[in-house]
Structures are given as structure tokens and as C-alpha cells.
Motif scaffolding. Structure first.
Motif, PDB file in Angstrom:
ATOM      1  N   ILE A 197      38.045  15.734 -47.002  1.00 58.33           N
ATOM      2  CA  ILE A 197      39.173  16.130 -46.141  1.00 58.33           C
ATOM      3  C   ILE A 197      38.704  17.249 -45.021  1.00 58.33           C
ATOM      4  CG2 ILE A 197      41.530  17.101 -45.848  1.00 58.33           C
ATOM      5  CD1 ILE A 197      41.774  15.576 -48.631  1.00 58.33           C
ATOM      6  N   ARG A 198      38.042  18.197 -45.654  1.00 61.04           N
ATOM      7  CA  ARG A 198      37.641  19.350 -44.641  1.00 61.04           C
ATOM      8  C   ARG A 198      36.484  18.925 -43.471  1.00 61.04           C
ATOM      9  NH1 ARG A 198      37.973  22.360 -49.600  1.00 61.04           N
ATOM     10  NH2 ARG A 198      35.526  21.960 -49.683  1.00 61.04           N
ATOM     11  N   VAL A 199      36.038  17.996 -43.986  1.00 63.35           N
ATOM     12  CA  VAL A 199      34.557  17.498 -42.898  1.00 63.35           C
ATOM     13  C   VAL A 199      35.456  16.593 -41.913  1.00 63.35           C
ATOM     14  CG1 VAL A 199      32.808  15.731 -42.677  1.00 63.35           C
ATOM     15  CG2 VAL A 199      32.858  17.393 -44.606  1.00 63.35           C
ATOM     16  N   LEU A 200      36.565  15.706 -42.399  1.00 67.05           N
ATOM     17  CA  LEU A 200      37.206  14.705 -41.651  1.00 67.05           C
ATOM     18  C   LEU A 200      38.054  15.864 -40.749  1.00 67.05           C
ATOM     19  CD1 LEU A 200      38.338  12.315 -44.284  1.00 67.05           C
ATOM     20  CD2 LEU A 200      37.097  11.606 -42.153  1.00 67.05           C
ATOM     21  N   GLU A 201      38.504  16.724 -40.945  1.00 68.46           N
ATOM     22  CA  GLU A 201      39.267  17.654 -40.068  1.00 68.46           C
ATOM     23  C   GLU A 201      38.509  18.285 -39.105  1.00 68.46           C
ATOM     24  OE1 GLU A 201      43.020  19.077 -42.974  1.00 68.46           O
ATOM     25  OE2 GLU A 201      41.253  20.244 -42.910  1.00 68.46           O
ATOM     26  N   ALA A 202      37.235  18.452 -39.472  1.00 64.35           N
ATOM     27  CA  ALA A 202      36.311  18.955 -38.537  1.00 64.35           C
ATOM     28  C   ALA A 202      35.339  18.114 -37.617  1.00 64.35           C
ATOM     29  CB  ALA A 202      35.576  20.052 -39.247  1.00 64.35           C
ATOM     30  N   ARG A 203      35.190  16.990 -38.056  1.00 61.73           N
ATOM     31  CA  ARG A 203      34.453  15.694 -37.415  1.00 61.73           C
ATOM     32  C   ARG A 203      35.376  14.735 -37.175  1.00 61.73           C
ATOM     33  NH1 ARG A 203      28.897  16.159 -38.593  1.00 61.73           N
ATOM     34  NH2 ARG A 203      28.658  14.668 -37.151  1.00 61.73           N
ATOM     35  N   PRO A 204      35.816  14.526 -36.092  1.00 62.48           N
ATOM     36  CA  PRO A 204      36.969  13.296 -35.621  1.00 62.48           C
ATOM     37  C   PRO A 204      35.903  12.224 -35.221  1.00 62.48           C
ATOM     38  CG  PRO A 204      36.904  15.105 -33.780  1.00 62.48           C
ATOM     39  CD  PRO A 204      35.952  15.860 -34.906  1.00 62.48           C
ATOM     40  N   GLU A 205      34.860  12.174 -35.178  1.00 69.52           N
ATOM     41  CA  GLU A 205      33.877  10.991 -34.627  1.00 69.52           C
ATOM     42  C   GLU A 205      33.507  10.292 -35.951  1.00 69.52           C
ATOM     43  OE1 GLU A 205      32.708  14.209 -34.892  1.00 69.52           O
ATOM     44  OE2 GLU A 205      30.554  14.272 -35.298  1.00 69.52           O
ATOM     45  N   ILE A 206      34.126  10.314 -37.144  1.00 68.58           N
ATOM     46  CA  ILE A 206      33.788   9.414 -38.358  1.00 68.58           C
ATOM     47  C   ILE A 206      34.666   8.308 -38.384  1.00 68.58           C
ATOM     48  CG2 ILE A 206      33.881   9.430 -40.788  1.00 68.58           C
ATOM     49  CD1 ILE A 206      33.675  12.663 -40.764  1.00 68.58           C
ATOM     50  N   HIS A 207      33.723   7.290 -38.402  1.00 71.74           N
ATOM     51  CA  HIS A 207      34.264   5.858 -38.258  1.00 71.74           C
ATOM     52  C   HIS A 207      34.522   5.171 -39.487  1.00 71.74           C
ATOM     53  CE1 HIS A 207      31.557   6.655 -34.498  1.00 71.74           C
ATOM     54  NE2 HIS A 207      32.743   5.898 -33.991  1.00 71.74           N
ATOM     55  N   LEU A 208      33.780   5.732 -40.855  1.00 70.43           N
ATOM     56  CA  LEU A 208      33.956   4.704 -42.144  1.00 70.43           C
ATOM     57  C   LEU A 208      33.630   5.792 -43.135  1.00 70.43           C
ATOM     58  CD1 LEU A 208      32.755   1.391 -42.727  1.00 70.43           C
ATOM     59  CD2 LEU A 208      31.959   3.283 -44.495  1.00 70.43           C
ATOM     60  N   VAL A 209      34.293   5.740 -43.828  1.00 68.25           N
ATOM     61  CA  VAL A 209      34.155   6.820 -45.086  1.00 68.25           C
ATOM     62  C   VAL A 209      33.792   6.018 -46.470  1.00 68.25           C
ATOM     63  CG1 VAL A 209      35.141   8.218 -46.937  1.00 68.25           C
ATOM     64  CG2 VAL A 209      35.912   8.587 -44.581  1.00 68.25           C
ATOM     65  N   PHE A 210      32.755   6.256 -47.182  1.00 72.95           N
ATOM     66  CA  PHE A 210      32.217   5.423 -48.575  1.00 72.95           C
ATOM     67  C   PHE A 210      32.500   6.286 -49.467  1.00 72.95           C
ATOM     68  CE2 PHE A 210      28.620   4.878 -51.033  1.00 72.95           C
ATOM     69  CZ  PHE A 210      28.504   3.438 -51.186  1.00 72.95           C
ATOM     70  N   THR A 211      33.350   6.068 -50.371  1.00 72.35           N
ATOM     71  CA  THR A 211      33.666   6.949 -51.479  1.00 72.35           C
ATOM     72  C   THR A 211      33.615   6.386 -52.833  1.00 72.35           C
ATOM     73  OG1 THR A 211      35.500   8.482 -52.066  1.00 72.35           O
ATOM     74  CG2 THR A 211      36.375   6.516 -51.310  1.00 72.35           C
ATOM     75  N   ASP A 212      33.231   7.293 -53.665  1.00 75.36           N
ATOM     76  CA  ASP A 212      33.274   7.091 -55.260  1.00 75.36           C
ATOM     77  C   ASP A 212      34.835   7.213 -55.573  1.00 75.36           C
ATOM     78  OD1 ASP A 212      32.639   6.425 -57.727  1.00 75.36           O
ATOM     79  OD2 ASP A 212      31.694   8.194 -58.324  1.00 75.36           O
ATOM     80  N   VAL A 213      35.203   6.508 -56.653  1.00 77.48           N
ATOM     81  CA  VAL A 213      36.491   6.784 -57.349  1.00 77.48           C
ATOM     82  C   VAL A 213      36.575   7.987 -57.951  1.00 77.48           C
ATOM     83  CG1 VAL A 213      38.515   5.663 -58.661  1.00 77.48           C
ATOM     84  CG2 VAL A 213      37.086   4.253 -57.114  1.00 77.48           C
ATOM     85  N   GLU A 214      35.657   8.052 -58.958  1.00 76.37           N
ATOM     86  CA  GLU A 214      35.836   9.271 -59.744  1.00 76.37           C
ATOM     87  C   GLU A 214      34.851  10.421 -59.356  1.00 76.37           C
ATOM     88  OE1 GLU A 214      34.772   8.528 -64.199  1.00 76.37           O
ATOM     89  OE2 GLU A 214      35.795   6.387 -63.773  1.00 76.37           O
ATOM     90  N   MET A 215      35.762  11.516 -59.196  1.00 75.81           N
ATOM     91  CA  MET A 215      35.337  12.817 -58.575  1.00 75.81           C
ATOM     92  C   MET A 215      36.138  13.859 -58.932  1.00 75.81           C
ATOM     93  SD  MET A 215      34.203  12.062 -54.768  1.00 75.81           S
ATOM     94  CE  MET A 215      35.755  11.318 -54.154  1.00 75.81           C
ATOM     95  N   PRO A 216      35.563  15.053 -59.337  1.00 74.99           N
ATOM     96  CA  PRO A 216      36.364  16.324 -59.390  1.00 74.99           C
ATOM     97  C   PRO A 216      37.120  16.761 -58.271  1.00 74.99           C
ATOM     98  CG  PRO A 216      33.867  16.840 -58.911  1.00 74.99           C
ATOM     99  CD  PRO A 216      34.104  15.401 -58.828  1.00 74.99           C
ATOM    100  N   GLY A 217      38.093  17.609 -58.675  1.00 76.29           N
ATOM    101  CA  GLY A 217      38.969  17.971 -57.427  1.00 76.29           C
ATOM    102  C   GLY A 217      40.332  17.566 -57.557  1.00 76.29           C
ATOM    103  N   SER A 218      41.068  17.917 -56.582  1.00 75.26           N
ATOM    104  CA  SER A 218      42.440  17.753 -56.630  1.00 75.26           C
ATOM    105  C   SER A 218      42.793  16.092 -56.619  1.00 75.26           C
ATOM    106  CB  SER A 218      43.164  18.422 -55.645  1.00 75.26           C
ATOM    107  OG  SER A 218      42.832  18.060 -54.345  1.00 75.26           O
ATOM    108  N   ILE A 219      42.073  15.304 -56.112  1.00 74.21           N
ATOM    109  CA  ILE A 219      42.175  13.807 -56.079  1.00 74.21           C
ATOM    110  C   ILE A 219      41.138  13.363 -56.199  1.00 74.21           C
ATOM    111  CG2 ILE A 219      44.458  14.291 -54.321  1.00 74.21           C
ATOM    112  CD1 ILE A 219      42.651  13.101 -52.123  1.00 74.21           C
ATOM    113  N   ASP A 220      41.265  12.067 -56.443  1.00 77.78           N
ATOM    114  CA  ASP A 220      40.202  11.229 -56.852  1.00 77.78           C
ATOM    115  C   ASP A 220      39.924  10.332 -55.678  1.00 77.78           C
ATOM    116  OD1 ASP A 220      41.999   9.057 -56.727  1.00 77.78           O
ATOM    117  OD2 ASP A 220      41.673   8.667 -58.925  1.00 77.78           O
TER     118      ASP A 220
END
Length: 124
Positions: free
Chosen positions: A42-65
Motif C-alpha cells: 500500500i505504501r508503494v502504491l501510494e508513492a508509485r502511481p504508474e503501477i499497472h498490475l499487482v501480483f500478490t500472494d494470499v498468505e502474508m504477515p501484516g494487518s491484511i492478507d
């Protein structure tokens, strides 16, 4: 003249898996950036508006998966395309944002590259 590349954000907590994804996506010609958690993504997305696609794993540490991250991205940055992957959870299409695609791990890298290209060409 600079060459415009599509920008892909890889969100994966496991460094070996993340580096493998970075490598095959870069080799396929994409500009690839990384995050090791949904919160960092989320911090990266807020700083880099040129992102076209996000490739994400489901299981991750942190506040949300990764699945909740995909919904957050869809709500906040709706033009961004989403690919969700998991080695432990099979995510049904109805549980993902509209237009997102799911791939179980171990995924086929060529299938991911084809999906990324197809999804980004739809956006053009």
C-alpha cells in the motif's frame, strides 16, 4: 527516447519466491518492483502511481492478507489489474475483485506472463 514499460508490483513475503517472480517478470520485459507485505504494498502504491498490475500472494504477515489487499486495491485504485496466487488456499473467483485472476502455487511462469500481458493489453 525512454521506452515505456508496464510496471508490476510483486507482493510476496518469502524472499526466494519473490525474487523468482521478480526475475521471470523482468525477463519478460516488465518493470518490476517489490513489497514483502500488504502494508508495504500500500505504501508503494501510494508513492508509485504508474503501477499497472499487482501480483500478490494470499498468505502474508501484516494487518491484511493478499486477498484483502486485492479488494483494497480494487476499491482504491480500480484501474490496477490483479493476479492472486497461493500455495495453501484455493480462492474462488467469486471471492476476488472483478477481473482479478487466481493461480495456485506452484504456478507456471509462462502462464503468469501470458496472463499479465493479456490483462495489460485489455487495459490499453
Amino acid at each position: 527516447m525512454p521506452i515505456h514499460k508496464n510496471v508490476v508490483l510483486v507482493v510476496e513475503d518469502h524472499p526466494i519466491t519473490r525474487n523468482a517472480a521478480l526475475e521471470f517478470l523482468e525477463t519478460a520485459g516488465f518493470e518490476v518492483i517489490e513489497a514483502s507485505s500488504a502494508d508495504e504494498a500500500i505504501r508503494v502504491l501510494e508513492a508509485r502511481p504508474e503501477i499497472h498490475l499487482v501480483f500478490t500472494d494470499v498468505e502474508m504477515p501484516g494487518s491484511i492478507d493478499g486477498l484483502k489487499l486485492s479488494h483494497y486495491i480494487s476499491d482504491r485504485w480500480s484501474p490496477i489489474k490483479l493476479i492472486v496466487v497461493s500455495g495453501r488456499t484455493l480462492v474462488e473467483q467469486g471471492h476476488m475483485p472483478v477481473g482479478a485472476r487466481f493461480f495456485p502455487k506452484p504456478y507456471n511462469e509462462d502462464a503468469i506472463i501470458e496472463a499479465v500481458r493479456s490483462m495489460l493489453s485489455e487495459a490499453d
